[in-house]
Design an enzyme around this catalytic site. Structure first.
Site, PDB file in Angstrom:
ATOM      1  N   PHE A 159       0.794  -1.249   0.247  1.00 43.84           N
ATOM      2  CA  PHE A 159      -0.106   0.027  -0.029  1.00 43.84           C
ATOM      3  C   PHE A 159       0.790   1.376  -0.113  1.00 43.84           C
ATOM      4  O   PHE A 159       0.442   2.489  -0.360  1.00 43.84           O
ATOM      5  CB  PHE A 159      -1.099  -0.040   1.414  1.00 43.84           C
ATOM      6  CG  PHE A 159      -0.257   0.508   2.542  1.00 43.84           C
ATOM      7  CD1 PHE A 159       0.126   1.650   2.795  1.00 43.84           C
ATOM      8  CD2 PHE A 159       0.243  -0.367   3.597  1.00 43.84           C
ATOM      9  CE1 PHE A 159       0.717   2.260   4.073  1.00 43.84           C
ATOM     10  CE2 PHE A 159       0.780   0.050   4.550  1.00 43.84           C
ATOM     11  CZ  PHE A 159       1.214   1.363   4.829  1.00 43.84           C
ATOM     12  N   LYS A 183      -1.266  -7.276  -9.249  1.00 41.69           N
ATOM     13  CA  LYS A 183      -2.274  -7.626  -8.274  1.00 41.69           C
ATOM     14  C   LYS A 183      -1.869  -6.197  -7.397  1.00 41.69           C
ATOM     15  O   LYS A 183      -0.612  -6.220  -6.350  1.00 41.69           O
ATOM     16  CB  LYS A 183      -2.109  -8.865  -7.454  1.00 41.69           C
ATOM     17  CG  LYS A 183      -3.318  -9.205  -6.738  1.00 41.69           C
ATOM     18  CD  LYS A 183      -3.706  -8.205  -5.607  1.00 41.69           C
ATOM     19  CE  LYS A 183      -2.996  -8.337  -4.237  1.00 41.69           C
ATOM     20  NZ  LYS A 183      -3.519  -7.655  -3.420  1.00 41.69           N
ATOM     21  N   GLU A 186      -4.896  -3.824  -2.190  1.00 49.21           N
ATOM     22  CA  GLU A 186      -6.362  -3.530  -2.043  1.00 49.21           C
ATOM     23  C   GLU A 186      -6.655  -2.528  -1.364  1.00 49.21           C
ATOM     24  O   GLU A 186      -7.804  -2.011  -1.429  1.00 49.21           O
ATOM     25  CB  GLU A 186      -7.106  -5.008  -1.331  1.00 49.21           C
ATOM     26  CG  GLU A 186      -6.624  -5.364   0.352  1.00 49.21           C
ATOM     27  CD  GLU A 186      -5.459  -5.949   0.299  1.00 49.21           C
ATOM     28  OE1 GLU A 186      -4.570  -5.558  -0.444  1.00 49.21           O
ATOM     29  OE2 GLU A 186      -5.486  -6.719   1.321  1.00 49.21           O
ATOM     30  N   SER A 236       5.413  -6.796   3.194  1.00 45.19           N
ATOM     31  CA  SER A 236       5.687  -7.202   4.723  1.00 45.19           C
ATOM     32  C   SER A 236       6.643  -8.438   4.604  1.00 45.19           C
ATOM     33  O   SER A 236       6.614  -9.286   3.453  1.00 45.19           O
ATOM     34  CB  SER A 236       4.670  -7.529   5.579  1.00 45.19           C
ATOM     35  OG  SER A 236       3.669  -8.508   5.302  1.00 45.19           O
ATOM     36  N   CYS A 291       9.323   1.816   3.289  1.00 41.34           N
ATOM     37  CA  CYS A 291      10.294   0.504   3.856  1.00 41.34           C
ATOM     38  C   CYS A 291      11.612   1.135   3.863  1.00 41.34           C
ATOM     39  O   CYS A 291      12.641   0.489   4.697  1.00 41.34           O
ATOM     40  CB  CYS A 291      10.377  -0.517   2.665  1.00 41.34           C
ATOM     41  SG  CYS A 291      11.138  -0.060   1.112  1.00 41.34           S
TER      42      CYS A 291
HETATM   43  P1  NAD Z   1       1.491  -6.779   2.847  1.00 41.87           P
HETATM   44  O1  NAD Z   1       2.530  -7.872   3.262  1.00 41.87           O
HETATM   45  O2  NAD Z   1       0.519  -6.785   4.041  1.00 41.87           O
HETATM   46  O3  NAD Z   1       0.783  -6.747   1.681  1.00 41.87           O
HETATM   47  C1  NAD Z   1       1.502  -6.709   0.577  1.00 41.87           C
HETATM   48  C2  NAD Z   1       0.468  -7.506  -0.604  1.00 41.87           C
HETATM   49  O4  NAD Z   1       0.490  -8.841  -0.277  1.00 41.87           O
HETATM   50  C3  NAD Z   1      -0.634  -6.621  -0.971  1.00 41.87           C
HETATM   51  O5  NAD Z   1      -0.975  -6.612  -2.325  1.00 41.87           O
HETATM   52  C4  NAD Z   1      -1.684  -7.691  -0.170  1.00 41.87           C
HETATM   53  O6  NAD Z   1      -2.808  -7.844  -0.884  1.00 41.87           O
HETATM   54  C5  NAD Z   1      -0.896  -9.266  -0.127  1.00 41.87           C
HETATM   55  N1  NAD Z   1      -1.208  -9.828   1.125  1.00 41.87           N
HETATM   56  C6  NAD Z   1      -1.350  -9.375   2.319  1.00 41.87           C
HETATM   57  N2  NAD Z   1      -1.741 -10.263   3.059  1.00 41.87           N
HETATM   58  C7  NAD Z   1      -1.457 -11.621   2.314  1.00 41.87           C
HETATM   59  C8  NAD Z   1      -1.401 -12.970   2.770  1.00 41.87           C
HETATM   60  N3  NAD Z   1      -1.541 -13.352   4.130  1.00 41.87           N
HETATM   61  N4  NAD Z   1      -1.065 -13.898   1.755  1.00 41.87           N
HETATM   62  C9  NAD Z   1      -0.826 -13.497   0.320  1.00 41.87           C
HETATM   63  N5  NAD Z   1      -0.969 -12.164   0.026  1.00 41.87           N
HETATM   64  C10 NAD Z   1      -1.175 -11.328   0.958  1.00 41.87           C
HETATM   65  O7  NAD Z   1       2.194  -5.370   2.949  1.00 41.87           O
HETATM   66  P2  NAD Z   1       1.768  -3.861   3.182  1.00 41.87           P
HETATM   67  O8  NAD Z   1       1.302  -3.622   4.587  1.00 41.87           O
HETATM   68  O9  NAD Z   1       0.918  -3.471   2.072  1.00 41.87           O
HETATM   69  O10 NAD Z   1       3.006  -2.775   3.149  1.00 41.87           O
HETATM   70  C11 NAD Z   1       3.901  -2.527   3.960  1.00 41.87           C
HETATM   71  C12 NAD Z   1       5.088  -3.549   4.045  1.00 41.87           C
HETATM   72  O11 NAD Z   1       5.837  -3.709   2.869  1.00 41.87           O
HETATM   73  C13 NAD Z   1       6.014  -3.092   5.148  1.00 41.87           C
HETATM   74  O12 NAD Z   1       6.566  -4.401   5.909  1.00 41.87           O
HETATM   75  C14 NAD Z   1       7.074  -2.533   4.364  1.00 41.87           C
HETATM   76  O13 NAD Z   1       8.767  -2.601   4.891  1.00 41.87           O
HETATM   77  C15 NAD Z   1       7.080  -3.367   2.948  1.00 41.87           C
HETATM   78  N6  NAD Z   1       7.821  -2.709   2.092  1.00 41.87           N
HETATM   79  C16 NAD Z   1       9.003  -3.364   1.669  1.00 41.87           C
HETATM   80  C17 NAD Z   1       9.660  -2.728   0.620  1.00 41.87           C
HETATM   81  C18 NAD Z   1      10.938  -3.308   0.039  1.00 41.87           C
HETATM   82  O14 NAD Z   1      11.345  -2.801  -1.105  1.00 41.87           O
HETATM   83  N7  NAD Z   1      11.576  -4.077   0.649  1.00 41.87           N
HETATM   84  C19 NAD Z   1       8.986  -1.532  -0.292  1.00 41.87           C
HETATM   85  C20 NAD Z   1       7.959  -1.187   0.260  1.00 41.87           C
HETATM   86  C21 NAD Z   1       7.086  -1.560   1.369  1.00 41.87           C
END
Ligand code: NAD
Length: 507
Positions: A159, A183, A186, A236, A291
């Protein structure tokens, strides 16, 4: 293909993109996309059905046959048009992004610009995708390598950067001749879809780029779909580890960019003014939801005396809705995110850290229901406390004190994450030692958020990344292509045969 079709159905459900058409999902489940400053429901995200996911992948598979052989110059021209359209539409898309994500307008523009830079880089894919050639590797034998596209690739985005991170993925993938299924998060897919529509306007043919919306079920379906060959994930650590494992077990090429706890190490000889401003910007900008946010400050020796002044600078930052002028810190993404951040702040207090600035009671006139958390600063933090061990992903800076540079390096290297780190010093020798010994993917020297520009690749290491190759830059060309090596010998009609060769040697 009707590229002027609305991105939304009549009941404000965001559409999918399948085979060049913006289509209404038949999903029975949908979730609201909420303005985090006001709680206004802006639209709804459908959770795509299995049939819709299959249709998106099938359309990408069908388009691959033609797109992989489309001339490089044609693919590059699509990227040239996309970068121009992104520039033209930047203020409009930034407003959508601020509405759904909460960050300030200036930062929303930055989100798009950092993605636009990747599109600019994709315009030179002709050079980036070049193979190699060696003449006369044996008598009359030449060897050359081709970098061929691999097929249907998928991308799953978080997000916090709804423009930049989708743009890390699909432009380079399709510029290399692949087709793509995206994808988006959401929680805020609206600005992503604005960008996707510009890609259609730029000339991306039907099926080359597809979008399905949803959550876990859609992600798992893409990880296991037999026609998806590569998967790029950003999000994450918990989800990224799951995706890497599931998609890997299903034979996909996977890159998983995950969570972080980025340290900023402050040496006593650092330029104080620059360092404190850099720390405040990098810890609290985007409400700490980057991040690469500097979420831990490590003060070496006497530099810890600057801590009260740092808290003062943090206090001066203006918390308000992202669309209001001169806002420094917008709301966090959701009511749940706010509750989680506040619970972690409470844990810091109960575990004995010193709360130098508490952002929990912040009030924003006119936006009383927004998910605001003000800048929060903890001193006296220990590495065993939850505020240190967990990624907070909010405007909270935790500060630790150590005696020497060696202590600081050991502390950073003992942390499980390895996304980014920064060092503040005026000593070249200290900086050189630091960059050599620190075990973190992206290092900033007097630069608080060292996100590489696209001629390099986004890296990260240890608990922040799985897979060898990072997004964008040269690494992603490797990720999105398969090297094929051709060894060739040509015979004239009058060439004399040397007989049967039963050895492995080329003669
Ligand atoms: P998230 O992991 O909750 O969601 C990321 C994606 O995974 C979304 O599209 C979501 O729909 C999907 N998702 C969520 N739960 C899932 C599940 N149980 N199984 C499969 N798919 C699932 O992350 P977020 O809250 O949207 O973003 C924040 C996180 O992203 C933080 O931890 C941040 O550090 C990380 N991030 C990392 C980078 C990097 O390059 N290392 C860059 C940006 C954000």
């Amino acid at each position: 293909m009707n590229i002027t079709a609305s991105l939304y159905t009549d009941d404000r459900t965001i559409r999918l993109l399948i085979n060049g058409e913006l289509v209404a999902s038949r999903a029975s489940e949908r979730r609201p996309i909420v303005n985090p400053a006001t709680q206004e429901v802006l639209a709804y995200t459908p959770f795509a059905t299995a049939d819709e996911i299959n249709a998106a992948v099938a359309s990408a598979k069908a388009a691959f046959g033609t797109w992989r052989n489309t001339p490089i110059a044609t693919r590059m021209r699509v990227m040239l048009r996309l970068q121009a359209l992104l520039r033209e539409n930047l203020p409009r898309i930034a407003r959508v992004l601020t509405e759904e994500q909460g960050k300030t307008l200036a930062d929303a523009e930055g989100d798009i610009i950092r993605g636009l830079e990747v599109v600019e880089h994709a315009c030179s894919v002709g050079t980036l995708q070049l193979g190699e050639f060696a003449e006369n590797v044996a008598g009359g034998v030449d060897t050359y390598s081709l970098r061929q596209p691999i097929g249907v690739c998928a991308g799953i985005t978080p997000f916090n950067f709804p423009a930049m991170i989708p743009l890390w993925m699909f432009p380079m993938a399709i510029a290399c001749g692949n087709t793509f299924v995206l994808k988006p998060s959401e929680q805020d897919p609206m600005s992503t879809m604005e960008i996707v529509r510009l890609a259609l306007e730029a000339g991306v043919p039907p099926g080359v780029l597809n979008v399905v919306h949803g959550g876990k079920e859609v992600v798992d379906a893409l990880c296991t779909h037999p026609d998806v060959v590569a998967l790029s994930f950003v999000g994450s650590t918990a989800v990224g580890t799951h995706v890497y494992d599931l998609a890997g077990r299903h034979g996909k090429r996977v890159q998983s960019m995950m969570g972080a706890k980025n340290h900023a190490v402050v040496m006593p000889d650092a330029n104080k003014e620059h360092t404190l401003n850099a720390l405040a910007g990098a810890a609290f900008g985007a409400a700490g939801q980057r991040c690469m946010a500097a979420s831990v400050a490590v003060f070496v020796g006497e530099s810890s005396q600057w801590l009260p002044e740092l808290a003062q600078r943090a206090k001066a930052l203006k918390v308000n809705a992202g669309g209001e002028p001169s806002t420094d810190i917008g709301p966090v993404i959701s009511v749940n995110a706010k509750a989680r951040i506040e619970a972690l702040i409470a844990s810091g207090v109960s575990e004995g850290a010193q709360l130098l600035l508490d952002g929990r009671q912040v009030k924003v006139p006119g936006y009383e229901s927004g998910n605001f958390v003000g800048p929060t600063v903890f001193g006296g933090v220990k590495t065993t406390m939850r505020i240190y061990t967990e990624e907070i992903f909010g405007p909270v800076l935790v500060c630790l004190e150590v005696t020497t540079l060696a202590d600081a390096i050991a502390l950073v290297n003992a942390n499980p994450y390895g996304n980014g780190v920064a060092l503040f010093t005026q000593s070249g020798a200290v900086a050189r030692r630091f960059q050599n010994e620190i075990d973190v993917g992206q290092v900033g020297i007097n630069v608080p958020i060292p996100v590489p520009v696209p001629m390099f690749s986004f890296t990260g290491s240890r608990g922040s990344k799985l897979g060898d190759l990072g997004p964008y830059g040269k690494q992603v060309v490797q990720f999105y292509t398969q090297t094929k090596t051709v060894t060739a010998r040509w015979f004239d009609d009058d060439a004399v045969s040397t007989g049967v060769n039963t050895t492995i040697s080329l003669k």
